[in-house]
Scaffold this motif. Structure first.
Motif, PDB file in Angstrom:
ATOM      1  N   LYS A   9       0.649  -1.523  -0.258  1.00  0.00           N
ATOM      2  CA  LYS A   9       0.015   0.362   0.387  1.00  0.00           C
ATOM      3  C   LYS A   9       1.227   1.736   0.218  1.00  0.00           C
ATOM      4  O   LYS A   9       1.841   1.113   0.659  1.00  0.00           O
ATOM      5  N   TRP A  11       0.951   6.133  -1.123  1.00  0.00           N
ATOM      6  CA  TRP A  11       0.234   7.188  -1.628  1.00  0.00           C
ATOM      7  C   TRP A  11       1.097   7.554  -2.361  1.00  0.00           C
ATOM      8  O   TRP A  11       2.078   7.819  -2.722  1.00  0.00           O
ATOM      9  N   ARG A  24      -4.037   7.072  -3.030  1.00  0.00           N
ATOM     10  CA  ARG A  24      -3.473   5.550  -2.322  1.00  0.00           C
ATOM     11  C   ARG A  24      -3.711   4.797  -3.333  1.00  0.00           C
ATOM     12  O   ARG A  24      -5.003   3.954  -4.177  1.00  0.00           O
ATOM     13  N   LEU A 101       0.356   3.717   6.445  1.00  0.00           N
ATOM     14  CA  LEU A 101       0.818   4.501   5.093  1.00  0.00           C
ATOM     15  C   LEU A 101       1.789   5.452   5.273  1.00  0.00           C
ATOM     16  O   LEU A 101       2.391   5.540   4.264  1.00  0.00           O
TER      17      LEU A 101
END
Length: 228
Positions: A9, A11, A24, A101
């Motif tokens: 994951k 950004w 995202r 994140l």
């Protein structure tokens, strides 16, 4: 190495865009067989104004050369062909700092704190306008050709642009587009002939002459209005 099943994951931010809060993404080798596929999808997700994503950088400006360079929980910058990495403070909301994140955000790894309580009068009016701001274009409708001056430039126009579904989905999106073009924080638009403030998309029309200004920047009434 990326886990094929879980992926990582991240950004992703547009290069130099200090207003957008990013996208995202989940990166998996099961979805992206190679780095080119990942760049192509990033181009679609970020909706760049000019060209496609050809390079990805870390927040420190180090270029990523393949999927192997994408790490869990990191923030990255996407740049179009020919663009150099822009070291600016990217708009990362404070609440994201509580998420796993955000390992390395902002410039040099520091998250940017956004004030949720202090608003300028101009921002408040823009927010109220956004609540009632209805879309002006559809994906098939004809765009508006407009001319934009930077406030205070009375010699010649600074930009000819076609407003359409892509760059004018909302009034805030239009301000962001102009901010990117002029490389400054555009927060106000005025009619160049009537000198009135434009607060929503419905105030625009084809052939409009506009003046773009920053916060607390009253219009200077000395604009020459050429024909498109």
């Amino acid at each position: 190495m990326i886990d094929e099943l879980k992926g990582v994951k991240i950004w992703m931010y547009r290069n130099g865009d200090v207003f957008n809060t990013g996208k995202r993404m989940i990166v998996s080798t099961r979805v992206y067989k190679n780095y080119e596929q990942f760049l192509a999808q990033t181009s679609l997700d970020l909706n760049l104004l000019h060209g496609a994503v050809r390079k990805v950088y870390t927040m420190q400006g180090v270029e990523v050369h393949g999927l192997y360079g994408i790490k869990e929980g990191q923030c990255y910058i996407a740049a179009a062909s020919g663009e150099l990495f822009k070291k600016v403070h990217y708009n990362i909301p404070l609440e994201l700092g509580k998420s796993r994140l955000l390992a390395g955000t902002g410039v040099g790894g520091g998250a940017i704190k956004m004030s949720l309580t202090k608003k300028t009068a101009g921002d408040s009016m823009t927010h109220l306008a956004d609540e009632d701001d209805k879309p002006l274009f559809t994906s098939t409708s004809k765009g508006y050709r407009v001319i934009v001056y930077l406030n205070g430039n009375d010699k010649q126009y600074d930009l000819k642009i076609v407003l359409n579904y892509r760059n004018c989905k909302s009034f805030e999106r239009l301000l962001m587009t102009l901010s990117q073009v002029f490389n400054r924080r555009i927060r106000r638009l005025y009619d160049a002939e009537a000198y009135t403030r434009i607060r929503k998309l419905q105030d625009l029309h084809d052939g409009h002459n506009l003046v773009a200004g920053t916060d607390f920047d009253p219009i200077r009434q000395n604009i020459r209005s050429p024909k498109l």
